[in-house]
Design a protein around this motif. Structure first.
Motif, PDB file in Angstrom:
ATOM      1  N   TRP A   5      47.702 -16.743  36.252  1.00  0.00           N
ATOM      2  CA  TRP A   5      47.257 -18.124  36.274  1.00  0.00           C
ATOM      3  C   TRP A   5      46.389 -18.414  37.488  1.00  0.00           C
ATOM      4  O   TRP A   5      46.390 -17.665  38.468  1.00  0.00           O
ATOM      5  N   ILE A   6      45.632 -19.522  37.391  1.00  0.00           N
ATOM      6  CA  ILE A   6      44.859 -20.016  38.523  1.00  0.00           C
ATOM      7  C   ILE A   6      45.246 -21.472  38.765  1.00  0.00           C
ATOM      8  O   ILE A   6      45.661 -22.182  37.842  1.00  0.00           O
ATOM      9  N   LEU A   7      45.096 -21.908  40.014  1.00  0.00           N
ATOM     10  CA  LEU A   7      45.376 -23.297  40.373  1.00  0.00           C
ATOM     11  C   LEU A   7      44.075 -24.021  40.661  1.00  0.00           C
ATOM     12  O   LEU A   7      43.226 -23.520  41.401  1.00  0.00           O
ATOM     13  N   ILE A   8      43.927 -25.202  40.076  1.00  0.00           N
ATOM     14  CA  ILE A   8      42.794 -26.082  40.362  1.00  0.00           C
ATOM     15  C   ILE A   8      43.359 -27.404  40.853  1.00  0.00           C
ATOM     16  O   ILE A   8      44.047 -28.105  40.113  1.00  0.00           O
ATOM     17  N   THR A   9      43.101 -27.749  42.106  1.00  0.00           N
ATOM     18  CA  THR A   9      43.552 -29.050  42.590  1.00  0.00           C
ATOM     19  C   THR A   9      42.509 -30.102  42.225  1.00  0.00           C
ATOM     20  O   THR A   9      41.315 -29.817  42.156  1.00  0.00           O
ATOM     21  N   GLY A  10      42.973 -31.313  42.001  1.00  0.00           N
ATOM     22  CA  GLY A  10      42.043 -32.377  41.613  1.00  0.00           C
ATOM     23  C   GLY A  10      41.386 -32.120  40.282  1.00  0.00           C
ATOM     24  O   GLY A  10      40.177 -32.302  40.112  1.00  0.00           O
ATOM     25  N   PHE A  79      55.909 -18.307  37.491  1.00  0.00           N
ATOM     26  CA  PHE A  79      54.745 -17.525  37.084  1.00  0.00           C
ATOM     27  C   PHE A  79      54.337 -16.418  38.056  1.00  0.00           C
ATOM     28  O   PHE A  79      53.466 -15.611  37.744  1.00  0.00           O
ATOM     29  N   GLY A  80      54.917 -16.396  39.246  1.00  0.00           N
ATOM     30  CA  GLY A  80      54.456 -15.448  40.249  1.00  0.00           C
ATOM     31  C   GLY A  80      53.224 -15.993  40.962  1.00  0.00           C
ATOM     32  O   GLY A  80      52.807 -17.135  40.738  1.00  0.00           O
ATOM     33  N   PRO A  81      52.575 -15.177  41.812  1.00  0.00           N
ATOM     34  CA  PRO A  81      51.429 -15.662  42.585  1.00  0.00           C
ATOM     35  C   PRO A  81      50.208 -15.917  41.713  1.00  0.00           C
ATOM     36  O   PRO A  81      50.003 -15.230  40.705  1.00  0.00           O
ATOM     37  N   PRO A  82      49.378 -16.886  42.091  1.00  0.00           N
ATOM     38  CA  PRO A  82      48.159 -17.154  41.314  1.00  0.00           C
ATOM     39  C   PRO A  82      47.110 -16.079  41.533  1.00  0.00           C
ATOM     40  O   PRO A  82      47.100 -15.393  42.552  1.00  0.00           O
ATOM     41  N   THR A  83      46.219 -15.944  40.564  1.00  0.00           N
ATOM     42  CA  THR A  83      45.073 -15.052  40.704  1.00  0.00           C
ATOM     43  C   THR A  83      43.987 -15.710  41.541  1.00  0.00           C
ATOM     44  O   THR A  83      43.244 -15.036  42.254  1.00  0.00           O
ATOM     45  N   ALA A  84      43.908 -17.036  41.469  1.00  0.00           N
ATOM     46  CA  ALA A  84      42.896 -17.762  42.236  1.00  0.00           C
ATOM     47  C   ALA A  84      43.397 -19.167  42.556  1.00  0.00           C
ATOM     48  O   ALA A  84      44.184 -19.747  41.794  1.00  0.00           O
ATOM     49  N   ILE A  85      42.925 -19.680  43.684  1.00  0.00           N
ATOM     50  CA  ILE A  85      43.169 -21.070  44.065  1.00  0.00           C
ATOM     51  C   ILE A  85      41.813 -21.729  44.249  1.00  0.00           C
ATOM     52  O   ILE A  85      40.972 -21.244  45.007  1.00  0.00           O
ATOM     53  N   ILE A  86      41.600 -22.837  43.551  1.00  0.00           N
ATOM     54  CA  ILE A  86      40.346 -23.578  43.674  1.00  0.00           C
ATOM     55  C   ILE A  86      40.674 -24.937  44.277  1.00  0.00           C
ATOM     56  O   ILE A  86      41.267 -25.804  43.627  1.00  0.00           O
ATOM     57  N   HIS A  87      40.306 -25.095  45.539  1.00  0.00           N
ATOM     58  CA  HIS A  87      40.591 -26.336  46.266  1.00  0.00           C
ATOM     59  C   HIS A  87      39.488 -27.348  45.968  1.00  0.00           C
ATOM     60  O   HIS A  87      38.465 -27.400  46.656  1.00  0.00           O
ATOM     61  N   ASN A  88      39.717 -28.141  44.941  1.00  0.00           N
ATOM     62  CA  ASN A  88      38.692 -29.076  44.473  1.00  0.00           C
ATOM     63  C   ASN A  88      39.007 -30.530  44.809  1.00  0.00           C
ATOM     64  O   ASN A  88      38.091 -31.352  44.897  1.00  0.00           O
ATOM     65  N   ALA A  89      40.264 -30.884  45.018  1.00  0.00           N
ATOM     66  CA  ALA A  89      40.633 -32.281  45.239  1.00  0.00           C
ATOM     67  C   ALA A  89      39.940 -32.834  46.478  1.00  0.00           C
ATOM     68  O   ALA A  89      39.842 -32.152  47.506  1.00  0.00           O
TER      69      ALA A  89
END
Length: 245
Positions: A5-10, A79-89
């Motif tokens: 998974w990846i995380l997208i803030t905002g 889910f375990g660690p993310p593949t990517a973090i996108i700091h968008n907020a």
């Protein structure tokens, strides 16, 4: 079901929503927003995408350490660690410098900048152990060229360049890459509110004579977190139609 998974803030509006819908074709997407309405609207858009991957939205304010810690630990456990973090907020709180105060600056800095460390201190260590991943900071050309009424916003966006460069040095040996994207004027609810004549004049200052589209920003982010950018880190990609040329 894949747990990558990846995380997208905002991710509940604007560029963030486009990031969710564009990246959903290749990754499971977890995104955050501060309002349930925004989350629901993005999930409704995501549901229209024909994809084998899934999207989930969570209400979380990135500058709230407690909220971020609780959600981060829950996501890591499931889910375990993310593949990517996108700091968008991010927020702007536009006003002339002499009409701002420390409270306004702290709100902008905490939302746009401090939230990055709130997320990273929980999510990056497990990524280091995985030995693979990407972090993208959503900056702005305002951090490069400045803009009237945006001293606080520009300060936060300029700082991201330094964060990306320094963090790239820290985590590169673990296989983690860190980069910035600096969009210019992008189509959004805010640009729709600009009077037609003023918007026309603004476009004349852009060599390509148009605004950027949110999906164009998403495509650059997709490149930075994907397989075709494995030797790129500590960099800032400017996406402004030539406005800073």
């Amino acid at each position: 079901m894949s747990k990558k998974w990846i995380l997208i803030t905002g991710g509940s509006r604007g560029i963030g929503r486009s990031l969710v819908t564009e990246l959903l074709s290749s990754w499971n997407v977890i995104f955050t927003g501060r309002t349930e309405t925004g989350l629901s609207d993005t999930l409704a858009e995501a549901a229209k995408i024909d994809s084998p991957f899934w999207a989930r939205g969570y209400a979380c304010d990135g500058k709230n350490e407690v909220q971020v810690e609780e959600l981060s630990l829950s996501l890591l456990e499931e889910f375990g660690p993310p593949t990517a973090i996108i700091h968008n907020a991010g927020i702007a709180r536009d006003a002339l410098h002499i009409h701002q105060n420390a409270d306004v600056w702290l709100d902008v800095i905490n939302t746009n900048l401090v939230a990055i460390i709130n997320w990273n201190r929980h999510l990056v260590p497990p990524m280091l152990l995985e030995g693979y991943g990407s972090i993208v900071l959503m900056s702005s050309i305002t951090g490069l060229k400045g803009n009237i009424g945006q001293t606080a916003y520009a300060a936060s966006k300029s700082a991201m360049f330094g964060v990306a460069r320094s963090l790239a040095h820290e985590v590169g040996r673990f296989g983690i890459r860190v980069n910035c994207v600096a969009p210019g004027l992008i189509e959004s609810d805010m640009t729709e509110a600009i009077p037609v004549e003023k918007l026309k004049a603004m476009k004349k200052n852009i060599p390509l004579r148009r605004l950027g589209r949110p999906e164009e920003v998403a495509k650059v982010v997709e490149f930075l977190i994907g397989e075709n950018s494995q030797y790129i880190t500590g960099q800032t990609i400017i996406l402004d139609g030539g406005a800073t040329a």
